[in-house]
Design an enzyme around this catalytic site. Structure first.
Site, PDB file in Angstrom:
ATOM      1  CG  ASN A   7      25.540   5.802  15.544  1.00  0.00           C
ATOM      2  OD1 ASN A   7      26.025   6.906  15.785  1.00  0.00           O
ATOM      3  ND2 ASN A   7      26.134   4.678  15.886  1.00  0.00           N
ATOM      4  NE  ARG A  90      26.689   5.541  20.147  1.00  0.00           N
ATOM      5  CZ  ARG A  90      27.956   5.554  19.785  1.00  0.00           C
ATOM      6  NH1 ARG A  90      28.281   5.653  18.518  1.00  0.00           N
ATOM      7  NH2 ARG A  90      28.906   5.455  20.681  1.00  0.00           N
ATOM      8  CG  HIS A 179      31.415   1.166  24.841  1.00  0.00           C
ATOM      9  ND1 HIS A 179      32.696   0.762  25.128  1.00  0.00           N
ATOM     10  CD2 HIS A 179      31.417   1.551  23.542  1.00  0.00           C
ATOM     11  CE1 HIS A 179      33.450   0.891  24.045  1.00  0.00           C
ATOM     12  NE2 HIS A 179      32.691   1.380  23.073  1.00  0.00           N
ATOM     13  CG  LEU A 208      36.480  -7.093  25.229  1.00  0.00           C
ATOM     14  CD1 LEU A 208      37.239  -8.402  25.392  1.00  0.00           C
ATOM     15  CD2 LEU A 208      37.119  -5.985  26.064  1.00  0.00           C
ATOM     16  N   GLY A 209      35.593  -4.070  21.408  1.00  0.00           N
ATOM     17  CA  GLY A 209      35.505  -3.837  19.968  1.00  0.00           C
ATOM     18  C   GLY A 209      36.709  -3.028  19.574  1.00  0.00           C
ATOM     19  N   GLY A 211      36.759   0.171  20.148  1.00  0.00           N
ATOM     20  CA  GLY A 211      36.797   0.791  21.479  1.00  0.00           C
ATOM     21  C   GLY A 211      36.451  -0.291  22.500  1.00  0.00           C
ATOM     22  NE  ARG A 240      39.394   6.305  21.939  1.00  0.00           N
ATOM     23  CZ  ARG A 240      38.186   5.779  21.721  1.00  0.00           C
ATOM     24  NH1 ARG A 240      37.803   4.679  22.349  1.00  0.00           N
ATOM     25  NH2 ARG A 240      37.345   6.367  20.915  1.00  0.00           N
ATOM     26  N   GLY A 329      32.920  -6.717  18.763  1.00  0.00           N
ATOM     27  CA  GLY A 329      33.514  -7.534  17.695  1.00  0.00           C
ATOM     28  C   GLY A 329      34.534  -8.542  18.205  1.00  0.00           C
ATOM     29  CD  GLU A 383      26.265  -0.018  21.111  1.00  0.00           C
ATOM     30  OE1 GLU A 383      26.778  -0.661  20.165  1.00  0.00           O
ATOM     31  OE2 GLU A 383      26.828   0.943  21.654  1.00  0.00           O
TER      32      GLU A 383
END
Ligand code: AMP
Length: 404
Positions: A7, A90, A179, A208-209, A211, A240, A329, A383
Site C-alpha cells: 500500500n 492497493r 473503501h 468508520l475510521g 475516513g 472531512r 477504527g 483489506e
C-alpha cells in the site's frame, strides 16, 4: 505461495507478506517519511520487531529496503525472493473500467495513470509503488486491487448526480465510492457469520475510521455508497465535512475565499476536528466529552446522527436488511458510537444488546439481542487479506477472485 501486499502512499509504503492460501501474515511493516532525511522502516516478523533509520530518498529505495529485510537471515520471512509468487497493490481509483482486481500489464498501468486525474492524491503514489515493485521483482505477477471496484455495481439511479448530463459524458462526473475492498471484505464475513451465501446477503456496512463511508449491499453487491466523486461526500469524518450544501462554497468564494483554501477547509479542517476544535481522533473526543467539553460531545453526536441517517436511508433502499456491520477504527472499537447510531431503532428491526455491545471490540461479534430481526455485527476489517486473496487467486490459486 507467498503473496506480498503493498500500500504505497505519498511518503510511505506499508507491506504485509502472506502465506497463502492459509492467509497467515508472515511479516509486516512500513517505511515512512520517504524523501525526508530521517526515513524509518519498522518491520515485524514472528513476533520480533526491528526498526531501521536511514535516508530513503525514493519509493524505489524503500521497496529495495523492504525486499532486503524480508530475506534477512534471522529477521526475514523468506529464504529467497523467488518464494514470492505475487504482489498485490492497493490502488485507490479504477474509474468505471475495473470491476475487480486485475493482473497488471501496460494497459492497466495506462489506465491507473489516466485515473490519476480523478484521484490526484493517491493514484500517482500507488503507481510509483507498482513500478518500483515491477523493477525489483521483474518476474513476479503484480496485481491491482481497486478501492472503487466493489462499487462499480452501483446502478445509474444511485451513481448519477442530478447535474447536467454532459458533465458525466464529458468528464465522467458521477459517484464512484471508495473503501470498496473493506466493504466487500466485511460483507463476505457477515454472510459467513450469519450462515448466508455471500450472494444472498443484504447488509448496510459502515466503515468508520479516519475516513468514513457506508455502503448498501444487496445480494452481496454494492448498490449505493455514501462517498461520491471524491471521498469528501457522505458521513462526517476525521477532518472531512461529508454532506453539506455546495452553495456554501459559492457564498464563501464571494467573500474572497480562494479554491485552495476552500478545498483545505472541506477536506482538512472540517469533520470531527472542525466541529470540536479539539481533535479529529474519536478516542480523544470521547475522553474530552466525558470531561465536559461540549463541542467534543457535539462532534460525536453529529457524527453518529449522520451515520444513523444513512442507515435509515439504506434500509429504505434495500428490500430487507439482514445485518448492519460496523468496521474501521471507530466502528470496531467505539461501543458509544454503535450505541448512539443504533439506539431506538427497533422500528427498523434493530435491537442492540448493551452488554454484548460494551464487550465487543477487536474481534468478530454480534451485538444485537438474539431475536433482533436485523443483526448488528462488529467485524474488524482486513483489506490486506482481501488483496492477498485476490492476488493469489489471479495467479492460479484456488477459488475465484474476490471471494472474500
Ligand atoms: P482508522 O482510520 O480505521 O485507523 O480509525 C481511526 C479512528 O479510530 C480514530 O478516530 C481513532 O480515535 C478511532 N479509534 C481507535 N480505537 C478507538 C477506541 N478504542 N475507541 C474509540 N475510537 C477509537
Amino acid at each position: 505461495m507467498k503473496v506480498l501486499v503493498i500500500n504505497a502512499g505519498s511518503s510511505s509504503i506499508k507491506y504485509q507478506l502472506y502465506d497463502m492460501p492459509r492467509a497467515e501474515v508472515l511479516a509486516k511493516g512500513f517505511v515512512e517519511r520517504i524523501g525526508e532525511p530521517t526515513s524509518r522502516l519498522s518491520h515485524t516478523c514472528a513476533g520480533n520487531s526491528t526498526t531501521l533509520e536511514e535516508a530513503v530518498p525514493s519509493h524505489e529505495t524503500a521497496m529495495e529496503l523492504i525486499l532486503k529485510v524480508l530475506v534477512k537471515p534471522g529477521e526475514g520471512a523468506v529464504a529467497d525472493l523467488s518464494e514470492i509468487g505475487a504482489v498485490g497493490h492497493r490502488v485507490v481509483h479504477g474509474g468505471e473500467e475495473f470491476t475487480g482486481s486485475v493482473k497488471i500489464d501496460d494497459r492497466v498501468l495506462d489506465s491507473i495513470e489516466r485515473f490519476a486525474e480523478l484521484a490526484p492524491l493517491h493514484n500517482p503514489h500507488n503507481l510509483v509503488g507498482i513500478r518500483a515493485a515491477m523493477r525489483k521483482l521483474p518476474g513476479t505477477a503484480q496485481v491491482a486491487c481497486f478501492d472503487t471496484a466493489f462499487h462499480t455495481s452501483i446502478p445509474k439511479v444511485a451513481h448519477m448526480y442530478a447535474l447536467p448530463f454532459e458533465l458525466y459524458e464529458r468528464h465522467r462526473v458521477r459517484r464512484y465510492g471508495f473503501h470498496g475492498t473493506s466493504h466487500r471484505y466485511v460483507a463476505r464475513r457477515a454472510a459467513a457469520m450469519i450462515g448466508r451465501d455471500k450472494h444472498d446477503l443484504n447488509a448496510i456496512t459502515c466503515h468508520l475510521g479516519n475516513g468514513c463511508s457506508v455502503a448498501a449491499v444487496r445480494k452481496g453487491r454494492s448498490v449505493d455508497t455514501s462517498m461520491g466523486f471524491t471521498p469528501l461526500e457522505g458521513l462526517v469524518m476525521g477532518t472531512r465535512a461529508g454532506d453539506f450544501d455546495p452553495a456554501i462554497l459559492f457564498y464563501l468564494a464571494d467573500k474572497g475565499y480562494d479554491l485552495a483554501t476552500l478545498n483545505g477547509l472541506c477536506n482538512k479542517k472540517s469533520g470531527l476536528l472542525g466541529i470540536s476544535g479539539v481533535s479529529n481522533d474519536m478516542r480523544t473526543l470521547q475522553k474530552r466529552a466525558e470531561e465536559g467539553n461540549d463541542r467534543a460531545a457535539l462532534a460525536i453526536e453529529i457524527f453518529c446522527y449522520r451515520v444513523r441517517k444513512y442507515v435509515g436511508a439504506y434500509s429504505a433502499v434495500l428490500d430487507g436488511v439482514d445485518a448492519v456491520v460496523f468496521t474501521g477504527g471507530i466502528g470496531e472499537n467505539s461501543s458509544l458510537v454503535r450505541e448512539l447510531v443504533c439506539r431506538d431503532m427497533t422500528h427498523l428491526g434493530i435491537a442492540l444488546d448493551p452488554k454484548a455491545n460494551a464487550e465487543a471490540g477487536g474481534r468478530e461479534s454480534a451485538v444485537t439481542v438474539p431475536d433482533s430481526r436485523v443483526q448488528v455485527l462488529v467485524i474488524p476489517t482486513n483489506e490486506e487479506q482481501a488483496i492477498a486473496r485476490d492476488a493469489f487467486e489471479l495467479v492460479g490459486g484456488n477459488g475465484e477472485p474476490g471471494t472474500v
